[in-house]
Design an enzyme around this catalytic site. Sequence first.
Site, short mmCIF file in Angstrom:
data_model
loop_
_atom_site.label_atom_id
_atom_site.label_comp_id
_atom_site.label_asym_id
_atom_site.label_seq_id
_atom_site.Cartn_x
_atom_site.Cartn_y
_atom_site.Cartn_z
CG HIS A 82 -1.85 1.16 1.27
ND1 HIS A 82 -3.12 1.09 0.73
CD2 HIS A 82 -1.72 2.42 1.73
CE1 HIS A 82 -3.72 2.25 0.87
NE2 HIS A 82 -2.89 3.08 1.48
CG ASP A 161 -11.02 4.28 5.22
OD1 ASP A 161 -10.56 5.19 5.93
OD2 ASP A 161 -10.71 4.13 4.03
NE ARG A 168 -8.91 11.39 7.84
CZ ARG A 168 -8.04 10.51 7.32
NH1 ARG A 168 -8.44 9.31 6.96
NH2 ARG A 168 -6.79 10.83 7.19
CB SER A 183 -7.67 5.79 6.89
OG SER A 183 -7.87 5.70 5.51
CE LYS A 187 -8.01 2.41 2.98
NZ LYS A 187 -8.14 3.82 2.63
N1 URA Z 1 -4.56 6.80 2.24
C1 URA Z 1 -5.62 6.26 2.88
O1 URA Z 1 -6.13 5.21 2.49
N2 URA Z 1 -6.11 6.90 3.96
C2 URA Z 1 -5.58 8.04 4.44
O2 URA Z 1 -6.06 8.56 5.42
C3 URA Z 1 -4.48 8.60 3.75
C4 URA Z 1 -3.97 7.96 2.65
#
Ligand code: URA
Length: 438
Positions: A82, A161, A168, A183, A187
């Site tokens: 990620h 999220d 946000r 966040s 995931k």
């Molecule tokens: N990427 C994400 O998935 N969430 C965040 O808060 C920032 C970057």
Amino acid sequence: MTILDIIEKKKNKQELTKEEIMFFINGFTNGTVPDYQMSALLMAILLNGMTDRETFEMTDAMLHSGDVVDMSALGGIVVDKHSTGGIGDSTTLALAPILACCGVYVAKMSGRGLGFTGGTIDKLESIPGFDTALSEDEFFQVVKRVGCAVIGQTANLAPADKKIYALRDVTGTVNSIPLICASIMSKKLASGSDTILLDVKYGSGAFMPDPESALELATKMVAIGTLAGKRIGALITDMQQPLSDHVGNSLEIIGIVDVLKGKKNRLYYEIREVALRLLTLTGKYNLVTANEAFQEAIDSGSALNKFAEMVQAQHGDPSYILNPDKFAIGTRDVVTAKTDGYVTAMVAADIGRAVTHLGGGRMTKSDTIDFSVGVIMHVAIGSSVKRGDVLCEVFHNGGRGLSEAKALIENAITIGCDKPAEHKIAYAYVSKDGVELY
Ligand code: URA
């Protein structure tokens, strides 16, 4: 317990309990906590922070707000990576086929771009026919058969999220280490892989401004992943300039094909670093054997063929991978140097914004993307230039956004007299064993 009590508590810098965290996450997800109260709470969290325990409880509550994918039926190691997001960051597109050639499964759920950052799903959709919305069953079958597949996040993966991130984005509460941590990790932990490499970016094209704050975020995410029983590590990497010299959707596919054919640029070295760390995390490789497997996947052409195979399995036209000249690219223009010197700095986010102005990104979630536009950088930080040299090519469609894009790029590239210090690709690697500086 009421949401107002929880907001007051966080406003007064007190630690929230597991029950209070579950109350506001579940309440916001099911609609009983309204946007305005959640916004107030998010701002209190941004200003007053969260302890490691609170961040873990928030991640856990968000992770269990939807499905937790089970990939164990694949019967092998399932890896995931990620990136916290950036400009010209197309690493996933090469990593998925390379890692599949190295004998591990890659079942990747990726996002779309928003604002100045690009998104893997948009880039893949620039390949005619490519389907990023396979059913869960088909996704699983493609991973099993090909070794890798990349789709958009399914609707029920960490739905908390999705709602919180959207809020946000419009309430100035993105830049909070506990919120970013919860966040991303909710995931990652929901998506079913057992080995995870986080690529935490810092610099003018990233959420984290400097390596120190990126390291703090990475350390927290690695601690949470380790607690959840995952093999996990994090690289801290540079995003002070676009990672790929190709920025834009179809252009980034062309740039990735170059890397899969062995072109050795910044993107190649970053992909190699991420691949080697991921392969060693699996326990199947050490750094030497991982490097051999990586080189073999590229030198033999298997990674390029695997990418074409994945594209075909996801209903795309593989001839675009084997012959990227087929991509329709916009009309060429250029930005040139106004003076002699060295490129001393770049505002990477403004190069991303330039591509958005050309139509290659979204200003709002409902905008459609023009895959044909973008830029090809001819310089990086440290390049020596003469007045009149091409700094970058700009590809536009009928002049849309061209003057704004060129002005942004001109301002984004600073030319000075002194050659700057070398910009390393990676700053540190974080694992459960500690921090290794590069
Ligand atoms: N990427 C994400 O998935 N969430 C965040 O808060 C920032 C970057």
